[in-house]
Design a protein around this motif. Structure first.
Motif, PDB file in Angstrom:
ATOM      1  N   THR A 161       0.874  -1.169   0.000  1.00  0.00           N
ATOM      2  CA  THR A 161       0.000   0.000   0.000  1.00  0.00           C
ATOM      3  C   THR A 161       0.919   1.229   0.000  1.00  0.00           C
ATOM      4  N   LEU A 162       0.338   2.406  -0.032  1.00  0.00           N
ATOM      5  CA  LEU A 162       1.163   3.627   0.008  1.00  0.00           C
ATOM      6  C   LEU A 162       1.981   3.702   1.295  1.00  0.00           C
ATOM      7  N   MET A 206       8.035  -1.896   3.305  1.00  0.00           N
ATOM      8  CA  MET A 206       7.543  -3.221   3.669  1.00  0.00           C
ATOM      9  C   MET A 206       6.720  -3.765   2.508  1.00  0.00           C
ATOM     10  N   LYS A 207       6.565  -5.058   2.511  1.00  0.00           N
ATOM     11  CA  LYS A 207       5.803  -5.699   1.448  1.00  0.00           C
ATOM     12  C   LYS A 207       5.131  -6.939   2.027  1.00  0.00           C
ATOM     13  N   GLY A 267       7.327 -16.069  -1.428  1.00  0.00           N
ATOM     14  CA  GLY A 267       7.963 -14.793  -1.725  1.00  0.00           C
ATOM     15  C   GLY A 267       7.334 -14.049  -2.893  1.00  0.00           C
ATOM     16  N   GLN A 268       6.295 -14.618  -3.484  1.00  0.00           N
ATOM     17  CA  GLN A 268       5.624 -14.011  -4.634  1.00  0.00           C
ATOM     18  C   GLN A 268       4.476 -13.108  -4.170  1.00  0.00           C
ATOM     19  N   LEU A 269       4.041 -12.225  -5.077  1.00  0.00           N
ATOM     20  CA  LEU A 269       2.886 -11.376  -4.790  1.00  0.00           C
ATOM     21  C   LEU A 269       1.654 -12.242  -4.559  1.00  0.00           C
ATOM     22  N   LEU A 270       0.719 -11.710  -3.803  1.00  0.00           N
ATOM     23  CA  LEU A 270      -0.518 -12.436  -3.531  1.00  0.00           C
ATOM     24  C   LEU A 270      -1.396 -12.479  -4.771  1.00  0.00           C
ATOM     25  N   VAL A 325       7.586  -8.586   4.653  1.00  0.00           N
ATOM     26  CA  VAL A 325       9.036  -8.575   4.524  1.00  0.00           C
ATOM     27  C   VAL A 325       9.493  -7.123   4.499  1.00  0.00           C
ATOM     28  N   LEU A 326      10.650  -6.888   5.079  1.00  0.00           N
ATOM     29  CA  LEU A 326      11.254  -5.564   5.040  1.00  0.00           C
ATOM     30  C   LEU A 326      12.122  -5.460   3.796  1.00  0.00           C
TER      31      LEU A 326
END
Length: 134
Positions: free
Chosen positions: A67-68, A75-76, A82-85, A130-131
């Protein structure tokens, strides 16, 4: 401790963004439908605000994992691989996070007692924060 503090600061930032969106959407709703302080209009407005909030989070998590506020705090959120949702993972994550937060914040409090600092909904769904080192 650093992760907890970063998450807390990101939550404050996120709340400011959401407050602006909620005020705009509420203004549009009240302008179109009138007073929404009770009855069916009140419930519709609440549902609309919850759905709009979910749309914001889900789209951000699926497109970039951030998010913004998460971008600002580097952070993510990702899956266990480790992949995007996926759209389904992000949607279920929002729904589960909402339910667990309404249950006296148990989903958020869980993070304080979990060694990996996972929210309960992240543990259930095998997602994680994850940072980033950018």
């Amino acid at each position: 401790m650093q992760l907890i503090l970063k998450r807390l600061m990101a939550c404050v930032y996120e709340l400011l963004i959401l407050l602006a969106l909620w005020m705009l959407l509420t203004w549009l709703f009240v302008s179109a439908f009138g007073d929404a302080t009770h009855g069916l209009k009140h419930l519709l407005l609440q549902a609309l605000l919850w759905l709009m909030t979910g749309l914001y989070f889900v789209v951000c998590w699926v497109k970039t994992g951030q998010t913004l506020a998460m971008q600002a705090w580097k952070m993510k959120v990702v899956g266990s691989d480790g992949q995007l949702l996926t759209l389904q993972q992000a949607s279920v994550r929002y729904l589960l996070a909402s339910l667990l937060t309404m249950a006296f914040g148990v989903g958020l409090l869980y993070m304080l007692f979990n060694q990996k600092r996972l929210f309960l909904h992240d543990r259930i769904l095998h997602t994680q924060f994850v940072l980033l080192n950018k």
